[in-house]
Design an enzyme around this catalytic site. Structure first.
Site, mmCIF file in Angstrom:
data_model
loop_
_atom_site.group_PDB
_atom_site.id
_atom_site.type_symbol
_atom_site.label_atom_id
_atom_site.label_comp_id
_atom_site.label_asym_id
_atom_site.label_seq_id
_atom_site.Cartn_x
_atom_site.Cartn_y
_atom_site.Cartn_z
ATOM 1 N N GLU A 1 20.671 73.736 21.264
ATOM 2 C CA GLU A 1 21.934 73.014 21.477
ATOM 3 C C GLU A 1 21.943 71.621 20.884
ATOM 4 O O GLU A 1 22.091 70.627 21.606
ATOM 5 C CB GLU A 1 22.180 72.892 22.984
ATOM 6 C CG GLU A 1 22.202 74.211 23.704
ATOM 7 C CD GLU A 1 22.211 74.051 25.212
ATOM 8 O OE1 GLU A 1 21.674 73.057 25.725
ATOM 9 O OE2 GLU A 1 22.764 74.926 25.885
ATOM 10 N N GLY B 1 23.376 68.315 19.383
ATOM 11 C CA GLY B 1 24.681 67.644 19.389
ATOM 12 C C GLY B 1 24.634 66.446 18.464
ATOM 13 O O GLY B 1 25.183 66.442 17.361
ATOM 14 N N ARG B 2 23.869 65.429 18.918
ATOM 15 C CA ARG B 2 23.778 64.167 18.176
ATOM 16 C C ARG B 2 23.408 64.380 16.717
ATOM 17 O O ARG B 2 23.988 63.774 15.819
ATOM 18 C CB ARG B 2 22.706 63.284 18.847
ATOM 19 C CG ARG B 2 22.626 61.876 18.303
ATOM 20 C CD ARG B 2 21.366 61.155 18.822
ATOM 21 N NE ARG B 2 21.224 61.206 20.251
ATOM 22 C CZ ARG B 2 21.758 60.332 21.112
ATOM 23 N NH1 ARG B 2 22.465 59.322 20.665
ATOM 24 N NH2 ARG B 2 21.563 60.466 22.408
ATOM 25 N N TYR C 1 23.539 51.438 26.987
ATOM 26 C CA TYR C 1 22.102 51.692 26.739
ATOM 27 C C TYR C 1 21.420 50.645 25.883
ATOM 28 O O TYR C 1 20.279 50.826 25.462
ATOM 29 C CB TYR C 1 21.912 53.035 25.995
ATOM 30 C CG TYR C 1 22.783 54.181 26.411
ATOM 31 C CD1 TYR C 1 22.693 54.722 27.687
ATOM 32 C CD2 TYR C 1 23.681 54.752 25.512
ATOM 33 C CE1 TYR C 1 23.484 55.809 28.052
ATOM 34 C CE2 TYR C 1 24.472 55.839 25.877
ATOM 35 C CZ TYR C 1 24.379 56.356 27.144
ATOM 36 O OH TYR C 1 25.157 57.419 27.500
ATOM 37 N N CYS D 1 37.780 42.030 27.285
ATOM 38 C CA CYS D 1 37.554 40.860 28.131
ATOM 39 C C CYS D 1 36.310 41.082 28.972
ATOM 40 O O CYS D 1 36.386 41.319 30.181
ATOM 41 C CB CYS D 1 38.764 40.616 29.011
ATOM 42 S SG CYS D 1 40.152 40.096 28.027
#
Ligand code: LLP
Length: 441
Positions: A294, A296-297, A338, A365
């Site tokens: 799997e 993704g990144r 992170y 802000c």
């Protein structure tokens, strides 16, 4: 910067993506803007698919982990490339369905899947559900029985492997909120429970050890532990798993602390895992399981570049220089969450020497709204186009309308052509679900 063929500096000293000048793109489509390189996405999908074909006789299926980037176009590309997808919510599944994705090639994850999400999955004939709790197993069995079907399932288990990555993206530690641990017997107990369900067919096990991982050994270790567990279950319960899902997690380049991997390096990751599976299967006399993975990144991360326009510049002499852009944590919350590092350039002055170190700040802000801290740049001026690299994964998918800013549009570029895959928001989109009750009118 990544040395991909489709990402380069052109004769004008401008960044070029997919055969298009980033400055022209910014002018035509506006900023902030997510730019996705179609060729890179397809190449990454193909390297996983083809390596399973070549090294494992095609006995497996790559599932694009769509939490990294979910929109109708990406499911369409995944379908065209004949790969599957992993979905983690009703929303991701709905998007896939609307894109015409063949849902039998979708696998559903989630540590707390909601009843309507499970119903949507079954009603659309999802391929596999990865069970993560007793309650889910009971509910799913009931839903399957009501529909007179037998639903294919796998179990999310936890091999207790720690990979070197940020604590929030490690998912297979013993204290994780995900999965049944092998070490305390929980994985065996849930196996017995699910084997007792008439309307569930247990295919095998899934594990995912974390994200942005470069050490092959972490994957080998995890695969080894799961295969040993499968062998234990075979001898103790007489159940031989027919499928193994090794999750995702392969790392990508964000800045010069990360290696720049080539397509062949990703093929190597897969081959190393396949070798480990073959070796363990032979040693434990197990049949070779159908392999799911799997990523993704690694499929979409480096395919994405975000373009911004430089606005205000604040120089605090001898202390810090802020270069503010027209985006921020609402389109990329990864520094705020992170402290993730990014590489940035001025796309309109890409060959100029970097003469200062600056902090790229967003427009929200909030002091923590930063995109890159202490990065080298030529002296930036208001109106320059800034490019932030490797923003294809977990940027759009984690974007928000914080401060009622627009989530940027996204375009897909290939061979000098661009198309919207996510169109720009308008002020009316922002108030679409707002309601003024009578007493406030
Ligand atoms: N499979 C499962 C079960 C997962 O939980 C994940 C990611 C993947 C596959 C895909 O992993 P990848 O190949 O993308 O590393 N928002 C964080 C990342 C969270 C990852 C969660 N699970 C970030 O921006 O770094």
């Amino acid at each position: 910067m990544n040395e991909r063929a489709t990402l380069k500096i052109n004769g004008k000293g401008h960044l070029e993506i997919g055969g298009m000048d980033a400055v022209d793109i910014a002018e035509k489509y506006g900023t902030p803007l997510y730019v996705f390189d179609e060729e890179h996405i397809r190449n990454m999908m193909r390297v996983y698919r083809d390596t399973i074909e070549k090294e494992y006789g095609g006995n497996g299926l790559v599932l694009f982990a769509s939490k990294a980037f979910s929109c109708m176009a990406i499911y369409k590309i995944a379908a065209e490339e004949k790969i599957g997808v992993d979905v983690v919510s009703g929303g991701e599944l709905y998007t896939a369905v609307k894109a015409g994705f063949p849902v039998e090639k979708a696998v559903m994850h989630g540590n707390n899947k909601l009843l309507p999400e499970l119903e949507l999955a079954l009603d659309n004939k999802i391929g596999v559900v990865v069970i993560d709790s007793y309650k889910e197993a009971d509910v799913l069995d009931k839903l399957a029985s009501e529909r007179k079907i037998v639903q294919k399932v796998m179990l999310r288990i936890n091999p207790g492997v720690e990979a070197h990555t940020h604590a929030f993206v490690q998912t297979a530690r013993t204290d994780s909120k995900f999965g049944f641990s092998i070490s305390d017997g929980a994985a065996k107990s849930i196996t017995e429970h699910v084997l007792g369900k008439k309307n569930l067919k247990l295919l095998g096990y899934q594990c995912h050890i974390g994200s942005q991982i470069f050490e092959k050994q972490s994957f080998v270790l995890a695969v080894g532990k799961v295969m040993d567990f499968m062998s234990e279950i075979k001898s103790e319960l007489g159940f031989e798993a027919e499928a193994l899902n090794v999750g995702g997690g392969f790392g990508i380049w964000y800045n010069d602390e990360d290696p720049k991997l080539k397509l062949s390096d990703y093929a190597d990751f897969v081959k190393t895992m396949i070798d480990a599976i073959k070796e363990k299967a032979a040693r434990n006399s197990l049949k070779l399981p159908f392999l799911y993975m799997e990523p993704g990144r690694s499929i979409v991360g480096e395919a994405g570049v975000t373009l911004y326009t430089v606005g205000a510049i604040k120089d605090i002499p001898g202390i810090k220089k802020y270069v503010a852009i027209d985006g921020g944590m609402f389109d990329n919350p990864r520094y705020a969450l992170y402290q993730s590092k990014y590489s940035v350039i001025l796309a309109n002055r890409a060959t100029e020497e970097c003469t200062e170190v600056v902090t790229v700040a967003g427009k929200c802000c909030e002091s923590g709204d930063l995109i890159a801290v202490d990065v080298p740049l030529p002296e930036a001026k208001s109106g320059d186009i800034m490019a932030v690299f490797s923003t294809g994964a977990y940027n759009y998918s984690m974007a928000s309308n914080y401060n009622r800013n627009f989530i940027p549009a996204a375009i897909l570029v290939k061979n000098g052509k661009a198309d919207y895959i996510i169109k720009p928001q308008t002020y009316d989109d922002l108030i679409r679900n707002d309601v003024l009750p009578d007493r406030l009118k």
